[in-house]
Write an enzyme that holds these catalytic residues in place. Sequence first.
Site, PDB file in Angstrom:
ATOM      1  N   GLU A   1       6.388  11.338  -6.881  1.00  0.00           N
ATOM      2  CA  GLU A   1       5.577  10.450  -6.061  1.00  0.00           C
ATOM      3  C   GLU A   1       4.099  10.812  -6.152  1.00  0.00           C
ATOM      4  O   GLU A   1       3.238   9.935  -6.217  1.00  0.00           O
ATOM      5  CB  GLU A   1       6.045  10.484  -4.608  1.00  0.00           C
ATOM      6  CG  GLU A   1       7.395   9.826  -4.381  1.00  0.00           C
ATOM      7  CD  GLU A   1       7.387   8.343  -4.727  1.00  0.00           C
ATOM      8  OE1 GLU A   1       6.318   7.717  -4.669  1.00  0.00           O
ATOM      9  OE2 GLU A   1       8.458   7.812  -5.060  1.00  0.00           O
TER      10      GLU A   1
ATOM     11  N   ASP B   1       4.476   0.697  -0.979  1.00  0.00           N
ATOM     12  CA  ASP B   1       3.488   0.872  -2.040  1.00  0.00           C
ATOM     13  C   ASP B   1       2.977  -0.507  -2.445  1.00  0.00           C
ATOM     14  O   ASP B   1       3.341  -1.528  -1.847  1.00  0.00           O
ATOM     15  CB  ASP B   1       4.089   1.631  -3.225  1.00  0.00           C
ATOM     16  CG  ASP B   1       4.953   0.754  -4.122  1.00  0.00           C
ATOM     17  OD1 ASP B   1       5.503  -0.261  -3.622  1.00  0.00           O
ATOM     18  OD2 ASP B   1       5.081   1.071  -5.316  1.00  0.00           O
TER      19      ASP B   1
ATOM     20  N   TYR C   1       2.789   6.933   3.060  1.00  0.00           N
ATOM     21  CA  TYR C   1       3.621   6.387   1.989  1.00  0.00           C
ATOM     22  C   TYR C   1       4.498   7.471   1.373  1.00  0.00           C
ATOM     23  O   TYR C   1       5.707   7.290   1.194  1.00  0.00           O
ATOM     24  CB  TYR C   1       2.782   5.731   0.882  1.00  0.00           C
ATOM     25  CG  TYR C   1       3.637   5.551  -0.351  1.00  0.00           C
ATOM     26  CD1 TYR C   1       4.602   4.557  -0.396  1.00  0.00           C
ATOM     27  CD2 TYR C   1       3.568   6.462  -1.410  1.00  0.00           C
ATOM     28  CE1 TYR C   1       5.464   4.445  -1.476  1.00  0.00           C
ATOM     29  CE2 TYR C   1       4.421   6.363  -2.490  1.00  0.00           C
ATOM     30  CZ  TYR C   1       5.370   5.345  -2.520  1.00  0.00           C
ATOM     31  OH  TYR C   1       6.242   5.264  -3.582  1.00  0.00           O
TER      32      TYR C   1
END
Length: 313
Positions: free
Chosen positions: A49, A150, A132
Amino acid sequence: MPVAGDVAGRGDVEASGVRDDVVAWFDAHARDLPWRAADRTPWGVLVSEVMLQQTPVVRVEPAWRAWLDRWPTPADLAAAPTGDVLRAWDRLGYPRRALRLQECARAVVERHGGALPDDEDALLALPGVGPYTAAAVRAFAFGRRSVVLDTNVRRVLARVAAGEALPAPALTVAETARAAAWVPDDDASAASWAAASMELGALVCTARSPRCDACPVADRCRWLAAGRPADAHAHRRRVQAWAGTDRQARGRVMALLREALAPVPHAAVAAVWPDVAQLARCLDALVVDGLVVREDAAGDAPDPDAATYRLPH
């Protein structure tokens, strides 16, 4: 017309059908990515990520594999020399992400015994982990319910649920509430929806050339039904330049130092960028960010041209 994108307004049955069809599409078309494999670790998901922020999958995948081979656990990365970490980051861009990732690894070791937590508050308290990333780790690493938003998920929901070409440049409270309303209540379904909606946005519902003919929910897309109206927020978007920017100058300095076997003299650093003032500003910023170490020559009034530069140890 009901509130755009509100599950209650649109109808629970319709929203559930959209989710089911997107997940079924994902099951058939999802890319075979290593951070989705059955043997993935929560730490590997977090690394993916961080690497994927503003960097395409094609560049991240080989870097991710090499990174996890070298530092498979937070403890491994926490103990690594920072210079080695920055060299391994190579050309993924935004190298401060590498520093934050190492700081995160150290915090995981110090606070959680080396095991990444699944609690949202604990994740958010880690260096470099924002809303996020915390949500993505909970969904993709632990299979927990979270609101993963996202740019891809935002775009899918803007079109399917709200009938807009693209979401607003900045995330709003209303958009977050709409996304939360679309997340199923149970952990497994919520995690599947997060992965599937993200993949749909990445492969089909793209920003510039959406492939509506390949979309599993095209018949229920409000944007398509409205005739694909233009982006209402186009006037608010800024296109980031690259050539001649501080980012480009910083990147050239970092590339030089990653390859260097010894501290690099100022003259060699100056040769990578023609604008003297801009280079000086960028060097100062790199030093402040902890990405570069400047070593001045001895003396009461050291000569800046006699300084050398290196990556942190």
